[in-house]
Design a protein around this motif. Structure first.
Motif, PDB file in Angstrom:
ATOM      1  N   PHE A 173     -44.488  18.253  20.599  1.00 18.55           N
ATOM      2  CA  PHE A 173     -43.308  17.775  19.874  1.00 18.55           C
ATOM      3  C   PHE A 173     -43.749  16.896  18.705  1.00 18.55           C
ATOM      4  N   ARG A 179     -42.907  20.472  16.385  1.00 13.52           N
ATOM      5  CA  ARG A 179     -43.514  21.680  16.959  1.00 13.52           C
ATOM      6  C   ARG A 179     -44.448  21.349  18.115  1.00 13.52           C
ATOM      7  N   THR A 180     -44.677  22.360  18.963  1.00 13.38           N
ATOM      8  CA  THR A 180     -45.572  22.228  20.106  1.00 13.38           C
ATOM      9  C   THR A 180     -46.614  23.338  20.063  1.00 13.38           C
ATOM     10  N   ARG A 210     -39.896  16.502  27.385  1.00 15.36           N
ATOM     11  CA  ARG A 210     -39.651  17.938  27.241  1.00 15.36           C
ATOM     12  C   ARG A 210     -38.269  18.264  27.777  1.00 15.36           C
ATOM     13  N   GLU A 212     -36.858  21.579  27.652  1.00 12.84           N
ATOM     14  CA  GLU A 212     -36.830  22.909  28.251  1.00 12.84           C
ATOM     15  C   GLU A 212     -38.215  23.534  28.142  1.00 12.84           C
ATOM     16  N   GLY A 213     -38.435  24.581  28.921  1.00  9.75           N
ATOM     17  CA  GLY A 213     -39.733  25.245  28.907  1.00  9.75           C
ATOM     18  C   GLY A 213     -40.724  24.582  29.851  1.00  9.75           C
ATOM     19  N   LYS A 297     -31.610  15.235  24.958  1.00  6.22           N
ATOM     20  CA  LYS A 297     -31.301  16.657  24.798  1.00  6.22           C
ATOM     21  C   LYS A 297     -29.887  16.838  24.250  1.00  6.22           C
ATOM     22  N   ARG A 300     -30.075  15.880  20.613  1.00  7.30           N
ATOM     23  CA  ARG A 300     -30.751  16.919  19.832  1.00  7.30           C
ATOM     24  C   ARG A 300     -29.819  18.083  19.555  1.00  7.30           C
ATOM     25  N   ASP A 301     -29.164  18.565  20.612  1.00  9.44           N
ATOM     26  CA  ASP A 301     -28.261  19.710  20.451  1.00  9.44           C
ATOM     27  C   ASP A 301     -27.147  19.382  19.457  1.00  9.44           C
ATOM     28  N   GLU A 318     -36.247  24.168  12.497  1.00 10.06           N
ATOM     29  CA  GLU A 318     -36.500  24.736  13.809  1.00 10.06           C
ATOM     30  C   GLU A 318     -35.937  23.770  14.844  1.00 10.06           C
ATOM     31  N   THR A 321     -38.277  21.562  21.125  1.00  9.93           N
ATOM     32  CA  THR A 321     -38.024  21.664  22.566  1.00  9.93           C
ATOM     33  C   THR A 321     -38.232  20.339  23.282  1.00  9.93           C
ATOM     34  N   GLY A 322     -38.421  19.270  22.527  1.00  9.14           N
ATOM     35  CA  GLY A 322     -38.581  17.944  23.109  1.00  9.14           C
ATOM     36  C   GLY A 322     -38.831  16.926  22.014  1.00  9.14           C
TER      37      GLY A 322
END
Length: 393
Positions: A173, A179-180, A210, A212-213, A297, A300-301, A318, A321-322
């Motif tokens: 993240f 990015r990860t 994190r 998700e994932g 989360k 973020r959404d 993008e 995811t965290g």
């Protein structure tokens, strides 16, 4: 007195992030600027109990000098938690620092001479760039994509660049891009570092956040020759005000960090270390982190959906995811430093993206923090930014 200052100090500039953070002191500013945790999630009531217990049961020890390496029970707990990112360690592998920012500063002091080269992601964390610049180094930016550093470009740069000392990366993240790295890129980076005899500085302040994932093993977990230095912190998962971070490294390298810390500040706060350790003993730390992730989360959404609805269609982004940040790319003719001026006039703040490129340029990016502001202010702030962007574009 100007002539009395060292060359090192003369080249220092005020941290853009710290300057922008001053804006957050104004109650009417909606700030997406700093990487600030949500203050309403700080465990204040629990810390009242913890502090009372620490002072009652070990007050003299908590208020006294202590060892440079850090409080052994806390070091042991950190080692146990590192299993979550695939690292097998014990307390003797760990040095407690005054935040992971101190670890970055020590890294520059230990490895860099004037005109040495740091390899980093493009973009990279502004705080690290400033910490390393103090030691009069240069930077080579390595191309990145959605999976992390482009390793072919990294190897090409290494072959053609003298005086490279280390590779600085934030694989989970990333700040600022969110990015990860993929597992393949992590393993490939270790292989390249082994081949060219380089150190990797793995900075991981956000890895536990994190949304998700599946968790991907840290770069340190793939280290086969003891050349990865891992920096961690409790600032994002607990409280930045305690200033508790750590360095994990091989014995030879860690000893250098210990010696540098002895000359810098002797030790990290005795009482803060014991308070954090006591909290982990008394309360469910994983449940605390889970509560943070649930809130972040949602935010973020909300931010990403509002950006999609309110920003011009040309804005590219993008969904991370965290972590704490969203990274927005605008058309190349847009200078986000100028956008910031208009934004502040409209009582909203962010960090212009050009600051995250150590060699300059690329002024058409903006970093937005989604962890700190409540939901209503996220919507209102993004709407204001959207109106400004539509106007300037």
């Amino acid at each position: 007195m100007e002539h009395l200052y060292s060359n090192r100090v003369r080249q220092l500039k005020a941290s853009e992030i710290r300057e922008i953070l001053k804006l957050t002191q104004q109650p009417d500013i909606i700030s997406f600027a700093g990487g600030l945790p949500a203050p309403e999630l700080f465990p204040i009531e629990e810390m009242k109990v913890v502090t009372q217990k620490v002072l009652s049961e070990m007050g003299q020890e908590a208020l006294q000098y202590s060892t440079t390496e850090g409080y052994n029970p806390l070091r042991s707990k950190i080692a146990q938690r590192l299993v979550n990112v695939g690292i097998k360690a014990n307390k003797d592998d760990i040095l407690i620092t005054s935040g992971s920012q101190q670890g970055l500063d020590f890294t520059g002091k230990i490895f860099l001479n004037p005109e040495d080269i740091v390899l980093c992601e493009s973009p990279s964390y502004l705080g690290a760039i400033n910490a390393f610049k103090a030691y009069e180094c240069g930077f080579k930016e390595i191309e990145t994509d959605k999976d992390g550093m482009v390793l072919a470009h990294l190897e090409e740069v290494i072959k053609n660049t003298p005086n490279v000392k280390f590779i600085y990366v934030i694989p989970d993240f990333q700040n600022p891009s969110g990015r990860t790295w993929s597992e393949a890129r992590r393993k490939g980076l270790v292989k390249i570092a082994n081949q060219y005899n380089l150190v990797i500085i793995e900075d991981n302040p956000y890895g536990e956040l994190r949304f998700e994932g599946e968790m991907i093993g840290s770069i340190k977990s793939f280290d086969t020759e003891g050349r990865v230095v891992y920096l961690g912190t409790f600032s994002k998962t607990f409280s930045p005000g305690l200033r508790i971070g750590w360095v994990l490294a091989s014995p030879e390298v860690l000893n250098k960090y210990i010696m540098v810390k002895q000359s810098a500040d002797l030790q990290t706060s005795s009482i803060s270390q014991r308070e954090l350790n006591q909290f982990i003993d008394m309360y469910d730390f994983d449940a605390h982190v889970a509560k943070i992730k649930k809130v972040y989360k949602i935010r973020r959404d909300l931010m990403m959906n509002t950006i999609k609805a309110e920003f011009p269609a040309q804005a590219e982004f993008e969904i991370p995811t965290g972590g704490l940040f969203a990274w927005v790319k605008l058309p190349v003719n847009i200078d986000t430093r100028k956008v910031l001026v208009k934004a502040v006039e409209n009582k909203v703040a962010f960090v212009p993206g050009g600051s995250f490129f150590p060699n300059g340029g690329q002024e058409n990016f903006m970093r937005l923090n989604f962890s700190n502001m409540p939901e209503d202010k996220i919507v209102e702030g993004i709407k204001r930014l959207g109106e400004i962007l539509k106007e300037v574009m």
